[in-house]
Scaffold this active site. Structure first.
Site, short mmCIF file in Angstrom:
data_model
loop_
_atom_site.label_atom_id
_atom_site.label_comp_id
_atom_site.label_asym_id
_atom_site.label_seq_id
_atom_site.Cartn_x
_atom_site.Cartn_y
_atom_site.Cartn_z
CB VAL A 98 -0.94 -0.01 1.22
CG1 VAL A 98 -1.82 1.23 1.19
CG2 VAL A 98 -1.79 -1.26 1.23
CG ASP B 92 -9.67 -12.89 6.08
OD1 ASP B 92 -9.62 -13.59 7.11
OD2 ASP B 92 -8.69 -12.43 5.52
#
Length: 980
Positions: free
Chosen positions: A73, A184
Site C-alpha cells: 500500500v 475474513d
C-alpha cells in the site's frame, strides 16, 4: 585455493598489440565485484529497470505505507483533486491470473458498498506493466488488533470497544443487505481512526451470497499471524466458522460467527482458537472446540447481555446464530440502550432518595417542636413534688433503657461481626478455591508450553498467572510459578541462540561453533557452570523441569562444538547412557574417525537402542562426520519424530557442491520445517536458498519476502531478500531492502559491502565507495570488502586507491587467485609490468587452471618481448579452454612474428572457426597468407575484414599494398629498345 566463499572468477583483460586492430577490449574496470550468497554477481555497468516506487497514472506516489506477501500500500497525492489517497498494488512477480482476478474482485466489491464504515474506492486502473492498482481513502489510525493489545485488562474502556464493534456490525450488516459476505473478518482487518472512525478493510476474500453454493477450494488460505496465506481453506482459522474451516458452502452467518469471535476477544482478551500450528487451529475451528472459550466468557465479568450475544454468534450450527450482521448490530444497540436507560433510572432514584431525606429532616424538626410544647403544658399542670418524683422515675427508667439498649447494641454488633466474618471467610474460601483451580490449569498450561518449546504460549500463561499470583490460594503454587518463570527465560535465550545459528548469512548456515560463547553465558545465568556446578546440583536443577529435554539438547551441542571442561561429567550425571557417553568422550578428544565408526554402528546395529532425537539432532550437524552417516541418522530420527524442527533443519541444511537430487531433497526437508514452524522466518530463509539453488527464482524470492514479513526486525531476512532481488536483476529493490538491513544492523560489514556493490551496480559510485569504506572500517581484515572497494575506486578512475585496496585484499587472502589477478591488471594499467607479471604468476601458482590468468600473462609476455613465454601461456589457455578465441588470436600474432607462419595460419583459422566475424582475425590471416605468397587468399581475407569493419585501418592499408603488389606481379615486362 580460495578460502573466502564470497570470491568469484573474473574474465581476462584483453591486451592487444598496438599495430593490430582489435575488437572491444574488456578492461579491468569492467571486472565484476566479489560477493556471494546465492550466486556470483558483479558491479554491473547496466542500470536496473526496476524502481522502488511505481509510477501510477494520475497520482504522485509519496511513500510506501505497508507491504504484505502479495501486495503493498502506497501513500500518493491525487494530481486532479490535490488530496492524499492510498494506492494498493501487487508486488513485482505476483501479478498472475488468480491474483489479479482476486485483486479486481476486491476492488469492485468494495466499490459496491457505499457505507461510512467501508473505505470509499476512488479509482481502479492499471500500471504500465498491466498490473492493476486501486485508489482508496487514506485512513490515519491503527488496527483494532493494536487497540485491543493496548489494554491492560479486557475491562479497560469496554464501552468504547463495544461502540467500535457495533460500527463493524453495521458495516457487515450493510454488506449482507447488498448480497456480499466478507469471509475474513478479524481485528487486523478493522481500522480505527484517530477520531473514532471505524473502517472494515480487506474485502479480497469477499463473495456474493449467490456464489457461495460452490465449495471454497478455488484459492485456499490459512493463517500466518493475522495474514491470509496459501493453504487449504479460505479465511483466517482463528476467526472462521466451523463450516468455513471444513470447506463447506457458507452464507452471512459465517461472518456472524467471526463477529462473535471478535466480540469474545473484546470481552476476554484472548483469541477464539489457538494452536501450535495453523493445522491445529483449523482442526479446532472445524470441530468448533470452544469449551475453553465459553469458560472464559462465563468468567470475564462482562454484562450478561454481551456474553449471551457472543455465545449466540458462536453457535455450532449456523441456523442457531443471528441471521446477519444487522441482527448482531441491533442486539448491541439494544444492549447499549438498556445500559443508558439503567444509568438514567439510577440517576432518577438517587434524586428521589435525596428529596425524601430532606423531607424526613423537616418532619423531625416539627415533631421535636411539638414535643417540647407538650412537655411545657404537662409541667405547668402538675405539682412540683409530682414533677420531681416523675423526673426521678424517668431518669431511672431512661438509665435502665439505655443500659438495655447498649447491651443489645453490643450483642447485635458482635453477631453482625461474626456473621460478616463467616461471610467473608466463605467468600475468601470460594475465591481461593477458584484461584487455585485457575492456577492449576494455568501452571499446567505453562509447563506444557515450555515442554513444547512454545515460548509465546508460555509467556501468555505466565501473564495470566501474574494477575492471580497475589490472590488467595496462590501460596502453594509459588515454587512452580518461579520455576516456570526461570525456565521460560532460559527457553527464550536458547531459542534466540538457535535463531542465530539457523539464520543463513552467506548462503549457508553459520558454523555451530559461533554459538559457543552464547551457550556459555546462557547456562551461567541458568545456574549450570561446568567444572564449578556439581553434577548432582545440575541433576536436581533439571529434575522435573519442563524444559529438561531442551536444555539437554543445547548442552549436547555445547559439548560437541565447545567441549568446556567438566561438561562431559555433567552430561553423564544428568543423562547417563553408554553409547552417548562413548560418543561424547571421543568428540571431546576430537577423534572424529572413532565417532564416525560409532555412528556407523549406531545406524546399522540391529540391536542398538534408539537414541533421543535431541542427541541425534546435535550429532547430525557435526561437519567432521560424513554426510551419508549423518543423513541416515537424521532420517531415522525424522521417521520417529516427524515434527522435530532441529532434525528437519539438519536435513535441510546447506551442503557443498550439492547435486540436483540433493537440492531437491533439501527443498523437501525445508518445506517440512516451514510446516512445523509456519510463523517463523528461520525455515523460510533456508527454503528460499534451496529453491534458488534449484533454479526457482520467483519461488525463492517469495520465500524471502515471507521471511522478511515474519521477521521484520531481523537484518538477515532483508539481506537475503536483497541478495536474491539483486541477482535476479532488481537492483533498486535490493537497495531498499539493504538500507533496512543497515538500519537494523548498522555494524554488519557484510551487509554494508552488499549495499556498496549494489549501489555501484546502480551507477551510484560515491554511495558505493562510502558504504564499502564503512565495511572496511567495521571489518579491517575482510578481504572481499577491500577488493570490492578497489573495484569501485577503479571505476572512479582512482587507480592508486584501487591498487592500495587490492594489495590489502591480497594481504588478508594471499592465495586467492582472483584477488592476485585483479591486482596484476591494476599494476599493468599503472605500467608496473614487473609487478603485473609477479602477481599473474602468483595467481597461476594458486590455481593452475585459471584460464584468464594464463591468457593475460601471454599478453604481458608478448608486450615484454618474450615470444616463447607468450606462446606457452596462450597454448595453456587454449588447453584449458579450447574455445578461447582471443587466445588463438594472440597466438597467431606471436607465431607469425616468430617466423612460424604455418602455425600462425592454423591459429587464425581456428579463431575464425570460433568467431567468423572477427575482423582483426581476418586481417591477421591475410598477413600470414601474404607471407606465403598466397596473394589471392590474402586479398580475400582483407576484403572480409573490411566488410565486417569498414574502419579497420590496417586492413585497408594491407589490401591496398597487396592489390598493388598483385598488379605489379601480373603486368608485362617493359619492351627493350631497338638496337640502332
Amino acid at each position: 585455493m580460495p578460502n573466502d566463499p564470497d570470491v568469484t572468477r573474473v574474465p581476462a583483460t584483453d591486451r592487444l598489440p598496438v599495430d593490430e586492430p582489435s575488437p572491444t577490449v574488456v578492461r579491468p574496470a569492467d571486472l565484476p565485484a566479489t560477493d556471494a550468497l546465492l550466486g556470483n554477481s558483479t558491479l554491473r555497468s547496466g542500470r536496473s529497470t526496476a524502481s522502488s516506487l511505481p509510477t501510477v497514472p494520475g497520482y504522485e506516489v509519496l511513500r510506501e505505507i505497508a507491504r504484505g506477501g502479495m501486495g503493498r500500500v502506497l501513500a500518493a497525492r491525487d494530481l486532479a483533486l490535490g488530496r492524499e489517497v492510498a494506492i494498493k498494488v501487487l508486488l513485482p512477480g505476483t501479478a498472475i491470473h488468480d491474483t489479479v482476478s482476486r485483486f479486481v474482485t476486491e476492488s469492485k466489491i468494495t466499490a459496491r458498498l457505499p457505507h461510512p464504515n467501508v473505505p470509499p474506492v476512488y479509482a481502479l486502473g492499471t500500471l504500465t506493466d498491466d498490473s492493476p492498482f486501486l485508489a482508496m481513502k487514506l485512513i490515519a489510525g491503527t488496527t483494532f488488533t493494536n487497540a485491543l493489545k493496548s489494554r491492560t485488562a479486557p475491562t479497560d474502556d469496554l464501552p468504547r470497544f463495544v461502540r467500535t464493534f457495533e460500527q463493524v456490525c453495521l458495516a457487515v450488516g450493510f454488506a449482507h443487505s447488498q448480497g456480499v459476505i466478507h469471509r475474513d473478518l478479524k481485528p487486523s482487518n478493522i481500522m480505527v481512526g484517530a477520531f473514532g472512525e471505524v473502517q472494515v478493510m480487506d474485502w479480497g476474500l469477499a463473495k456474493s451470497v449467490a456464489a457461495t453454493d460452490e465449495r471454497e477450494t478455488d484459492a485456499p488460505a490459512t493463517e500466518s499471524g493475522d495474514e491470509t496465506q496459501a493453504g487449504q481453506v479460505m479465511g483466517t482459522p482463528a476467526y472462521m466458522a466451523p463450516e468455513q474451516a471444513r470447506g463447506e458452502s457458507v452464507d452471512c452467518r459465517a461472518d456472524v460467527f467471526a463477529l462473535g469471535a471478535i466480540l469474545s476477544e473484546i470481552l476476554t482478551g484472548a483469541r477464539l482458537f489457538v494452536g501450535k500450528t495453523s493445522a491445529e487451529v483449523v482442526a479446532c475451528t472445524a470441530a468448533n472446540d470452544i469449551g475453553d472459550v465459553l469458560d472464559r466468557l462465563n468468567a470475564c465479568g462482562a454484562d450478561a447481555e454481551l456474553v449471551t450475544l457472543a455465545k449466540h454468534c458462536l453457535a455450532l450450527n449456523a441456523a442457531d446464530r443471528p441471521t446477519d450482521g444487522k441482527a448482531v448490530a441491533d442486539a448491541v444497540a439494544a444492549y447499549r440502550a438498556g445500559v443508558e436507560e439503567r444509568l438514567r433510572t439510577s440517576e432518577r432514584q438517587r434524586a428521589a432518595d435525596t428529596a425524601k431525606a430532606i423531607e424526613l429532616r423537616k418532619r423531625r424538626r416539627v415533631q421535636v417542636a411539638l414535643a417540647g410544647a407538650l412537655v411545657l403544658l404537662l409541667f405547668s399542670a402538675a405539682a412540683f413534688t409530682v414533677w420531681e418524683m416523675q423526673q426521678a422515675a424517668e431518669r431511672r427508667l431512661e438509665a435502665s433503657r439505655q443500659a438495655a439498649e447498649h447491651k443489645a447494641d453490643i450483642e447485635r454488633a458482635e453477631r453482625e461481626k461474626q456473621e460478616a466474618a463467616l461471610r467473608q471467610q466463605a467468600k475468601d474460601n470460594e475465591a481461593a478455591a477458584e484461584n487455585r483451580q485457575a492456577l492449576t490449569e494455568l501452571v499446567k498450561r505453562c509447563e506444557e508450553a515450555l515442554a513444547a518449546s512454545d515460548e509465546l504460549a508460555a509467556g501468555a500463561a505466565l501473564a495470566e498467572i501474574d494477575r492471580r499470583a497475589n490472590a488467595p490460594g496462590a501460596e502453594d503454587f509459588r515454587p512452580r510459578i518461579e520455576r516456570c518463570r526461570k525456565d521460560r527465560a532460559m527457553l527464550v535465550t536458547l531459542n534466540r541462540i538457535d535463531d542465530q545459528r539457523w539464520t543463513p548469512t552467506r548462503g549457508s548456515l553459520p558454523p555451530p561453533s559461533a554459538a559457543v560463547p552464547h551457550w556459555g553465558r546462557a547456562f551461567n545465568d541458568y545456574g549450570i557452570v561446568p567444572g564449578t556446578t556439581a553434577p548432582t546440583d545440575v541433576v536436581r536443577l533439571l529434575d522435573g523441569s519442563p524444559i529438561r529435554e531442551r536444555v539437554l539438547a543445547s548442552l549436547e551441542l555445547w559439548h560437541l562444538f565447545g567441549a568446556p571442561p567438566g561438561l562431559a561429567e555433567t552430561l553423564h550425571a544428568v543423562d547417563p547412557d553408554p553409547t552417548r557417553d562413548a560418543i561424547r568422550n571421543e568428540a571431546r578428544q576430537k577423534a572424529w574417525a572413532r565417532v564416525s565408526q560409532k555412528i556407523k554402528e549406531l545406524v546399522g546395529g540391529a540391536g542398538t537402542p534408539e537414541q533421543p532425537t535431541r542427541f541425534v539432532a546435535a550429532v547430525g550437524i557435526v561437519p567432521e562426520i560424513s554426510w551419508d552417516q549423518r543423513r541416515t541418522l537424521l532420517e531415522q530420527a525424522a521417521a520417529r519424530t516427524p515434527n522435530d524442527f532441529a532434525v528437519l533443519m539438519g536435513l535441510g541444511g546447506t551442503r557443498a557442491n550439492p547435486s540436483p537430487a540433493a537440492i531437491s531433497e533439501r527443498v523437501r526437508w525445508c518445506q517440512a520445517a516451514v510446516s512445523v514452524r509456519s510463523q517463523s522466518f528461520i525455515p523460510r530463509m533456508s527454503l528460499g536458498i534451496a529453491l534458488w539453488e534449484q533454479g526457482k527464482q520467483s519461488d525463492s524470492i517469495r520465500c524471502f519476502r515471507d521471511a522478511a514479513r515474519l521477521g521484520p526486525e531481523n537484518a538477515w531476512c532483508h539481506y537475503n531478500l536483497a541478495k536474491a532481488l539483486r541477482d535476479s536483476g532488481d537492483v533498486r529493490g535490493a537497495i531498499v531492502e539493504l538500507r533496512e538491513a543497515v538500519r537494523l544492523a548498522p555494524r554488519e560489514a557484510l551487509i554494508r559491502e552488499l549495499l556498496g556493490t549494489s549501489l555501484g551496480a546502480d551507477r551510484d559510485l560515491p554511495g558505493a565507495i562510502t558504504e564499502l569504506r564503512e565495511a572496511v572500517r567495521l571489518a579491517p581484515d575482510y578481504a572481499g570488502a577491500h577488493h570490492n572497494l578497489g573495484m569501485a575506486l577503479l571505476l572512479s578512475k582512482d587507480l592508486d586507491g584501487a591498487i592500495t585496496e587490492f594489495r590489502e585484499a591480497v594481504r588478508f587472502q594471499p592465495d586467492e587467485p582472483n584477488f592476485l589477478y585483479t591486482l596484476a591488471n591494476a599494476l599493468w594499467d599503472k605500467r608496473d609490468l614487473d609487478g603485473a607479471e609477479e602477481y599473474l604468476r602468483k595467481a597461476i601458482a594458486s590455481d593452475k587452471d585459471f584460464t584468464s590468468a594464463h591468457y593475460s600473462l601471454g599478453l604481458l609476455l608478448k608486450e615484454r618481448g618474450d615470444a616463447p613465454g607468450a606462446i606457452a601461456e596462450y597454448r595453456e589457455a587454449i588447453r584449458l579452454d579450447p574455445k578461447h578465441a582471443r587466445a588463438y588470436y594472440g597466438l597467431g600474432i606471436v607465431l607469425r612474428a616468430s617466423g612460424d607462419v604455418p602455425g600462425a595460419i592454423a591459429a587464425y583459422r581456428k579463431l575464425l572457426e570460433l568467431n567468423p566475424n572477427h575482423s582483426a582475425g581476418h586481417n591477421g590471416l591475410g598477413n600470414a597468407l601474404a607471407d606465403t605468397g598466397d596473394l589471392d587468399g590474402a586479398i580475400a581475407e582483407f576484403r572480409e575484414a573490411l566488410r565486417l569493419n569498414p574502419n579497420n585501418g590496417p586492413a585497408k592499408a594491407n589490401l591496398a599494398d597487396r592489390l598493388k603488389e598483385k598488379a605489379e606481379h601480373v603486368a608485362p615486362p617493359p619492351r627493350e629498345a631497338k638496337k640502332q
